[in-house]
Design a protein around this motif. Structure first.
Motif, PDB file in Angstrom:
ATOM      1  N   ILE A 166       0.866  -1.190   0.000  1.00  0.00           N
ATOM      2  CA  ILE A 166       0.000   0.000   0.000  1.00  0.00           C
ATOM      3  C   ILE A 166       0.892   1.225   0.000  1.00  0.00           C
ATOM      4  O   ILE A 166       1.795   1.360   0.835  1.00  0.00           O
ATOM      5  N   ILE A 167       0.628   2.115  -0.952  1.00  0.00           N
ATOM      6  CA  ILE A 167       1.570   3.232  -1.133  1.00  0.00           C
ATOM      7  C   ILE A 167       0.862   4.593  -1.092  1.00  0.00           C
ATOM      8  O   ILE A 167      -0.340   4.682  -1.309  1.00  0.00           O
ATOM      9  N   TRP A 169       0.823   9.074  -1.944  1.00  0.00           N
ATOM     10  CA  TRP A 169       0.690   9.872  -3.158  1.00  0.00           C
ATOM     11  C   TRP A 169       1.888  10.752  -3.467  1.00  0.00           C
ATOM     12  O   TRP A 169       1.890  11.462  -4.458  1.00  0.00           O
ATOM     13  N   LYS A 193      -1.837  -1.474  -3.901  1.00  0.00           N
ATOM     14  CA  LYS A 193      -2.849  -0.422  -3.981  1.00  0.00           C
ATOM     15  C   LYS A 193      -2.182   0.943  -3.964  1.00  0.00           C
ATOM     16  O   LYS A 193      -1.549   1.322  -2.983  1.00  0.00           O
ATOM     17  N   PRO A 194      -2.351   1.720  -5.057  1.00  0.00           N
ATOM     18  CA  PRO A 194      -1.827   3.091  -5.030  1.00  0.00           C
ATOM     19  C   PRO A 194      -2.737   4.001  -4.208  1.00  0.00           C
ATOM     20  O   PRO A 194      -3.849   3.605  -3.851  1.00  0.00           O
ATOM     21  N   ALA A 195      -2.285   5.210  -3.942  1.00  0.00           N
ATOM     22  CA  ALA A 195      -3.110   6.168  -3.185  1.00  0.00           C
ATOM     23  C   ALA A 195      -4.253   6.654  -4.073  1.00  0.00           C
ATOM     24  O   ALA A 195      -4.121   6.719  -5.299  1.00  0.00           O
ATOM     25  N   GLU A 196      -5.347   7.028  -3.443  1.00  0.00           N
ATOM     26  CA  GLU A 196      -6.567   7.369  -4.194  1.00  0.00           C
ATOM     27  C   GLU A 196      -6.410   8.606  -5.084  1.00  0.00           C
ATOM     28  O   GLU A 196      -7.099   8.752  -6.079  1.00  0.00           O
ATOM     29  N   PHE A 225      -9.750   3.348  -1.830  1.00  0.00           N
ATOM     30  CA  PHE A 225      -9.462   4.217  -0.675  1.00  0.00           C
ATOM     31  C   PHE A 225      -8.920   3.375   0.498  1.00  0.00           C
ATOM     32  O   PHE A 225      -8.479   2.243   0.296  1.00  0.00           O
ATOM     33  N   GLY A 226      -9.021   3.937   1.688  1.00  0.00           N
ATOM     34  CA  GLY A 226      -8.477   3.261   2.874  1.00  0.00           C
ATOM     35  C   GLY A 226      -9.095   1.890   3.112  1.00  0.00           C
ATOM     36  O   GLY A 226      -8.405   0.956   3.533  1.00  0.00           O
ATOM     37  N   GLY A 229      -7.386  -0.645   1.083  1.00  0.00           N
ATOM     38  CA  GLY A 229      -6.096  -0.972   1.702  1.00  0.00           C
ATOM     39  C   GLY A 229      -6.297  -1.910   2.890  1.00  0.00           C
ATOM     40  O   GLY A 229      -5.564  -2.893   3.053  1.00  0.00           O
ATOM     41  N   ALA A 230      -7.311  -1.606   3.710  1.00  0.00           N
ATOM     42  CA  ALA A 230      -7.573  -2.437   4.893  1.00  0.00           C
ATOM     43  C   ALA A 230      -7.939  -3.861   4.477  1.00  0.00           C
ATOM     44  O   ALA A 230      -7.545  -4.834   5.135  1.00  0.00           O
ATOM     45  N   PHE A 243       3.940  -1.110   3.721  1.00  0.00           N
ATOM     46  CA  PHE A 243       3.117   0.103   3.733  1.00  0.00           C
ATOM     47  C   PHE A 243       4.008   1.330   3.794  1.00  0.00           C
ATOM     48  O   PHE A 243       4.957   1.378   4.574  1.00  0.00           O
ATOM     49  N   SER A 246       0.970   7.469   6.374  1.00  0.00           N
ATOM     50  CA  SER A 246       0.971   8.230   7.623  1.00  0.00           C
ATOM     51  C   SER A 246       1.203   7.321   8.833  1.00  0.00           C
ATOM     52  O   SER A 246       0.896   6.117   8.800  1.00  0.00           O
ATOM     53  N   VAL A 249      -2.141   5.655  10.090  1.00  0.00           N
ATOM     54  CA  VAL A 249      -2.564   4.429   9.387  1.00  0.00           C
ATOM     55  C   VAL A 249      -1.563   3.304   9.663  1.00  0.00           C
ATOM     56  O   VAL A 249      -1.953   2.138   9.828  1.00  0.00           O
TER      57      VAL A 249
HETATM   58  P1  ADP Z   1      -1.242  10.158   3.581  1.00  0.00           P
HETATM   59  O1  ADP Z   1      -1.500  10.957   4.810  1.00  0.00           O
HETATM   60  O2  ADP Z   1       0.146  10.219   3.072  1.00  0.00           O
HETATM   61  O3  ADP Z   1      -2.320  10.261   2.541  1.00  0.00           O
HETATM   62  P2  ADP Z   1      -2.322   7.667   4.403  1.00  0.00           P
HETATM   63  O4  ADP Z   1      -1.655   6.849   5.437  1.00  0.00           O
HETATM   64  O5  ADP Z   1      -3.642   8.250   4.689  1.00  0.00           O
HETATM   65  O6  ADP Z   1      -1.220   8.698   4.037  1.00  0.00           O
HETATM   66  O7  ADP Z   1      -2.451   6.868   3.043  1.00  0.00           O
HETATM   67  C1  ADP Z   1      -1.427   6.063   2.509  1.00  0.00           C
HETATM   68  C2  ADP Z   1      -2.062   4.868   1.828  1.00  0.00           C
HETATM   69  O8  ADP Z   1      -2.745   4.081   2.800  1.00  0.00           O
HETATM   70  C3  ADP Z   1      -3.112   5.231   0.774  1.00  0.00           C
HETATM   71  O9  ADP Z   1      -2.988   4.322  -0.308  1.00  0.00           O
HETATM   72  C4  ADP Z   1      -4.419   5.023   1.529  1.00  0.00           C
HETATM   73  O10 ADP Z   1      -5.517   4.740   0.694  1.00  0.00           O
HETATM   74  C5  ADP Z   1      -4.076   3.826   2.389  1.00  0.00           C
HETATM   75  N1  ADP Z   1      -4.886   3.665   3.610  1.00  0.00           N
HETATM   76  C6  ADP Z   1      -5.589   4.602   4.294  1.00  0.00           C
HETATM   77  N2  ADP Z   1      -6.192   4.061   5.378  1.00  0.00           N
HETATM   78  C7  ADP Z   1      -5.878   2.736   5.393  1.00  0.00           C
HETATM   79  C8  ADP Z   1      -6.151   1.636   6.258  1.00  0.00           C
HETATM   80  N3  ADP Z   1      -6.906   1.781   7.348  1.00  0.00           N
HETATM   81  N4  ADP Z   1      -5.629   0.435   5.961  1.00  0.00           N
HETATM   82  C9  ADP Z   1      -4.832   0.260   4.888  1.00  0.00           C
HETATM   83  N5  ADP Z   1      -4.530   1.253   4.022  1.00  0.00           N
HETATM   84  C10 ADP Z   1      -5.027   2.477   4.260  1.00  0.00           C
END
Ligand code: ADP
Length: 488
Positions: A166-167, A169, A193-196, A225-226, A229-230, A243, A246, A249
């Motif tokens: 999971i990556i 943006w 999974k790329p970022a949304e 979306f998240g 990823g979950a 992963f 943030s 997460v």
């Molecule tokens: P940022 O603040 O850099 O956007 P995030 O941690 O929110 O970082 O997102 C990084 C990646 O993790 C994205 O691909 C996002 O969709 C995914 N993501 C967000 N929430 C979850 C989760 N609960 N479980 C797995 N992946 C997640």
């Protein structure tokens, strides 16, 4: 001073526009999921828009994968692992990975433009950093695929199975390469999974993977979306979670996999210190500071967002830094003159604005350049805060924008203490003429990477990763490869 600034401003904006053309890129209006070597519509037929953050226009529709789509992708990856990828010879694996690297090079111009359009980063950076480094990660890891016995002498390196990746943006294609290349080289299959907000280059990578003729299911790309990823993280048939994102997460993921046999590497947030000693080459250091925090809009997890300047040169450094950032051009990411492109999303711009407000409320002194900013799109002028306290929120918390805090120090012990005093430990920079001081600091700064007289330099053979709340595990180099094998 104001007069001088106007003059500089004028010089910057007198440059004729030099936009990179988009005529050569090939984008579909709608992207499905890449599962088992084919494009598959999401079961619930849900799609979301990806927009250009520099003009808020929609670029394409992207499939929103739910749990049932993720199940399909993991199933395809498992079958490809059992049936093909773990069985073919390592040199065969290497051929495929080399092929991906070469096609990425051939299509680098298209990839760079799409990266810039979708993510908002300056074309210069996408063209000169993201895309070449991404293909280099494939070249580098292809080289290891048939040499694992030398990479891990006296041990046998076995793949782990299916990797869920999971990556974020900020470096979309580069992060995909960091994760996919070592996984494949070690014999694993992948669900990524790329970022949304930045799915497009991962989807272009799926096209490249098809073109390279990889056996179906070896790499699957699911967008969403998240919750998507979950669903990957929680899937019982995933053997390894990688992963980048943030810290919040990262903690959720850590909790989700505790008590399972899943291996994990987490690369999380940062609040990295850039330290300038009085004997440093000041002009070079100024460029290093600018490169560390302002280029790429501060959208770098290892951004040098806290500057520490030795007191005797602080006035000089701050003066030169202000003059330098006054010349930075904020604007169209596709223009080759642009230094600072668009903030990746409206939400991220709001977060940055919130922190700028907090900084002012905390009593720090703000300096913001008065450069022209486009009316449309998400942009933020380079911002500096002086008179900050070690406990200020803008010093302690990750902002992920072009915002720099500046503190001064007198002694080496003082700066080590201050630099280490955040919850993070991803990177640091040291600027000094003295080699012994560099070595002294590299052992005492609690940061995964310490750059000396430079900043934000990457190479596929160098490991990268953090201490404390910046995560654990390393990516890149042999350390990165070792995260995808079990040694027996
Ligand atoms: P940022 O603040 O850099 O956007 P995030 O941690 O929110 O970082 O997102 C990084 C990646 O993790 C994205 O691909 C996002 O969709 C995914 N993501 C967000 N929430 C979850 C989760 N609960 N479980 C797995 N992946 C997640």
């Amino acid at each position: 001073m104001a007069k001088k600034r106007d003059l500089k401003q004028k010089i910057s904006w007198e440059l004729a526009p030099a936009p990179e053309s988009t005529g050569h890129i090939n984008l579909k209006d709608r992207y499905d999921l890449f599962i088992n070597g084919k494009w598959v519509a999401p079961k619930k037929k849900k799609y979301f828009s990806t927009i250009n953050p520099s003009n808020e226009k929609k670029i394409a529709e992207i499939a929103y994968a739910d749990k049932s789509d993720v199940d399909l992708a993991v199933d395809a990856a498992r079958k490809a692992y059992d049936g093909v990828w773990s069985k073919i010879t390592p040199s065969e694996r290497a051929k495929y990975i080399y092929r991906i690297a070469r096609i990425m090079q051939e299509r680098s111009r298209e990839l760079a433009v799409i990266e810039s359009l979708d993510g908002g980063k300056p074309i210069r950076e996408a063209r000169d950093i993201d895309i070449p480094l991404a293909s280099n990660h494939f070249f580098y890891n292809a080289g290891w695929a048939d040499k694992l016995e030398y990479a891990f002498p006296a041990k046998t390196a076995m793949p782990l199975g299916v990797a869920g990746q999971i990556i974020p943006w900020n470096f979309p294609l580069l992060m995909a390469a960091w994760k996919i290349a070592p996984a494949l080289a070690a014999g694993n299959t992948v669900v990524l999974k790329p970022a949304e907000t930045t799915s497009l280059t991962a989807l272009k990578l799926a096209e490249i993977i098809q073109e390279a003729g990889l056996p179906p299911g070896v790499v699957n790309i699911v967008t969403g979306f998240g919750d998507t990823g979950a669903a990957i993280v929680n899937h019982p048939d995933i053997n390894k979670v990688a992963f980048t994102g943030s810290t919040g997460v990262g903690k959720i993921i850590q909790n989700a996999i505790s008590g399972t046999a899943k291996k994990a590497t987490l690369e999380l947030g940062g609040k990295s210190a850039n330290i300038i000693f009085a004997d440093a080459p000041i002009d070079q250091a100024i460029e290093g500071i600018v490169n560390g925090i302002f280029f790429n809009q501060g959208h770098v997890c290892c951004a040098g967002s806290r500057l520490f300047v030795q007191e005797s040169v602080s006035d000089l450094v701050i003066k030169k830094l202000k003059e330098r950032i006054d010349t930075l051009i904020v604007g169209d990411p596709l223009d080759k003159n642009t230094d600072i492109g668009a903030i990746n999303s409206k939400e991220q711009l709001e977060i940055i604005k919130k922190y700028i407000k907090i900084g002012k409320e905390e009593g720090a002194e703000m300096y913001q350049t008065s450069c022209k900013i486009p009316n449309k799109g998400y942009f933020c002028a380079p911002t500096i805060f002086t008179d900050v306290a070690q406990s200020s929120r803008i010093v302690q918390e990750e902002i992920f924008g072009p915002v720099l805090t500046i503190q001064t120090f007198r002694t080496i012990d003082e700066v080590i203490q201050k630099a280490n005093n955040t919850p993070y430990g991803l990177a640091a920079g040291v600027w000094t003429d003295k080699g012994s001081r560099i070595f002294n600091l590299t052992t005492k700064l609690r940061a995964g990477v310490v750059w000396a007289n430079t900043y934000n330099k990457f190479d596929p053979s160098s490991p990268f990763g953090g201490y404390k709340e910046s995560g654990f595990g390393r990516e890149g180099g042999l350390h990165g490869l070792s995260a995808y094998v079990k040694l027996v």
